[in-house]
Enzyme design. Structure first.
Site, PDB file in Angstrom:
ATOM      1  CE1 TYR A   1       2.481   6.009  -7.394  1.00 19.38           C
ATOM      2  CE2 TYR A   1       3.463   3.891  -6.910  1.00 19.38           C
ATOM      3  CZ  TYR A   1       2.842   5.044  -6.488  1.00 19.38           C
ATOM      4  OH  TYR A   1       2.595   5.238  -5.146  1.00 19.38           O
TER       5      TYR A   1
ATOM      6  CE  LYS B   1     -13.023   9.398  -5.445  1.00 20.41           C
ATOM      7  NZ  LYS B   1     -13.722   9.474  -4.159  1.00 20.41           N
TER       8      LYS B   1
ATOM      9  CG  ASP C   1     -13.048   7.964  -1.398  1.00 23.89           C
ATOM     10  OD1 ASP C   1     -13.618   7.008  -1.959  1.00 23.89           O
ATOM     11  OD2 ASP C   1     -13.398   9.146  -1.566  1.00 23.89           O
TER      12      ASP C   1
ATOM     13  CG  ASP D   1       2.461   2.430  -2.861  1.00 21.88           C
ATOM     14  OD1 ASP D   1       2.899   1.582  -2.067  1.00 21.88           O
ATOM     15  OD2 ASP D   1       3.155   3.346  -3.345  1.00 21.88           O
TER      16      ASP D   1
ATOM     17  CG  ASP E   1       2.408   1.797   3.157  1.00 17.82           C
ATOM     18  OD1 ASP E   1       2.749   0.716   2.629  1.00 17.82           O
ATOM     19  OD2 ASP E   1       3.194   2.745   3.345  1.00 17.82           O
TER      20      ASP E   1
END
Ligand code: ATP
Length: 329
Positions: free
Chosen positions: A120, A167, A200, A224, A228
């Site tokens: 971002y 990651k 993941d 983010d 969610d």
């Protein structure tokens, strides 16, 4: 001294859930003054800018900001606003409340998401008609700052462990730096276990058993997405509040967006916005009132009335009335 709060409803259901939170605030009769400011899609249409200077100025001058949601202009509103106020830590608790039909009723975890860089960063451009590129920025400075925040938060919360989501096996330099820096910070907190998880795989483990986790610290995008996902575990986006915190000012906002699919119908769940207000009250020096608001929301979630996202048929207004009644008892 009067606490000054900027209130930015934004777009869509922001205009429903933020007035609901302001009604709850007013019912507490605290020495708090609210200043409404505009931002978002509608303002862009009217004035040519989605984040007017007056809104930024007000957010800078006041003690805290209560923010609703913006639609298409999100990237031009909340991201610059977080940057302007240097709120580098996005704290997103995901708690399953009694009475809510949650996938995992024992869930009680908090995401600490780096708020200023990662993918971002806003550094994105077209190389050719065919190729667009985005620069993913990870600095040691911001990684250390967010890790220190996360471990400090874990100590305050009495949590046993912090999980560093990354990651680094693929993004070796950027997430390698994030992981190494956060692990080094963890060494200064011997009372808190430092765990690591590839993001993941972590998504899968969270779905299988979120009770394994207490505090999860991550770069921007991972936090983010994973928060969610956690919203889905505890009953939906209508329930998750968040705080954007820095050295001083805070921005408090529901995790959900402007929800154009239900905007204008008066059926948005006000819980996330009211719980965000509770986080704001705690931040500006009203911890007892923050706990009372939190408890009132929990009581109403347990007893009803409930909005349609939680299987009920109540309106935003009637749920807000019930929260205010609960607070009055
Ligand atoms: P945006 O582009 O502003 O992020 P969106 O629709 O992509 O909007 P959300 O606003 O987060 O993303 O909504 C995702 C889904 O969750 C929608 O179906 C929406 O109706 C639902 N939802 C979000 N917030 C609430 C809420 N407070 N009460 C009920 N449903 C909600």
């Amino acid at each position: 001294m009067t606490v000054e709060i900027t209130v930015i409803p934004g777009d869509g259901i922001g205009h429903e859930v933020i007035p609901a939170a302001v009604r709850v605030l007013e019912s507490l009769d605290l020495d708090v003054e609210t200043h409404e400011a505009v931002a978002g899609d509608a303002v862009l249409e009217d004035t040519g800018t989605p984040l007017p200077d007056e809104t930024i100025g007000l957010a800078r001058e006041t003690d805290a900001t209560l923010f609703g949601a913006t639609g298409h202009t999100s990237a031009d509103v909340i991201i610059p606003l977080r940057r302007e106020l240097q709120t580098y830590a996005n704290v997103r608790p995901a708690v399953a409340y009694p009475g809510v039909d949650a996938l995992h009723p024992e869930t009680d975890l908090v995401f600490v998401r780096e708020n200023t860089e990662g993918v971002y960063s806003g550094i994105e451009h077209d190389l050719t008609d065919d190729v667009s590129v985005l620069t993913r920025v990870i600095t040691e400075t911001a990684s250390r700052r967010i890790a220190e925040f996360a471990f400090g938060h874990a100590v305050d919360r009495g949590a046993d462990a912090v999980t560093i989501a990354h990651k680094a096996n693929v993004m070796r330099l950027t997430d390698g730096k994030f992981l190494e820096t956060a692990q080094a910070v963890g060494e200064h907190y011997p009372e808190v276990e430092t765990r690591t998880a590839i993001m993941d795989a972590l998504a899968m483990y969270l779905v299988l058993d979120p009770t394994e986790y207490e505090v999860i610290v991550s770069p921007n995008l991972a936090g983010d997405v994973l928060s969610d996902l956690a919203a889905g575990l505890v009953g939906g986006l209508g329930l998750l509040p968040s705080a954007n915190l820095g050295e001083e000012r805070g921005i408090f906002e529901p995790v959900h967006g402007s929800a154009p699919d239900i905007a204008g119908q008066g059926i948005a769940n006000p819980a996330a916005a009211v719980l965000s207000l509770a986080m704001l009250l705690d931040h500006v020096g009203f911890p007892a009132e923050a706990n009372r608001v939190d408890a009132a929301v929990q009581a109403v979630l347990a007893s009803g009335p409930r909005t349609p996202d939680l299987g009920g048929d109540a309106t935003t207004e009637s749920v807000t009335d019930a929260i205010i009644d609960e607070l009055a008892q």
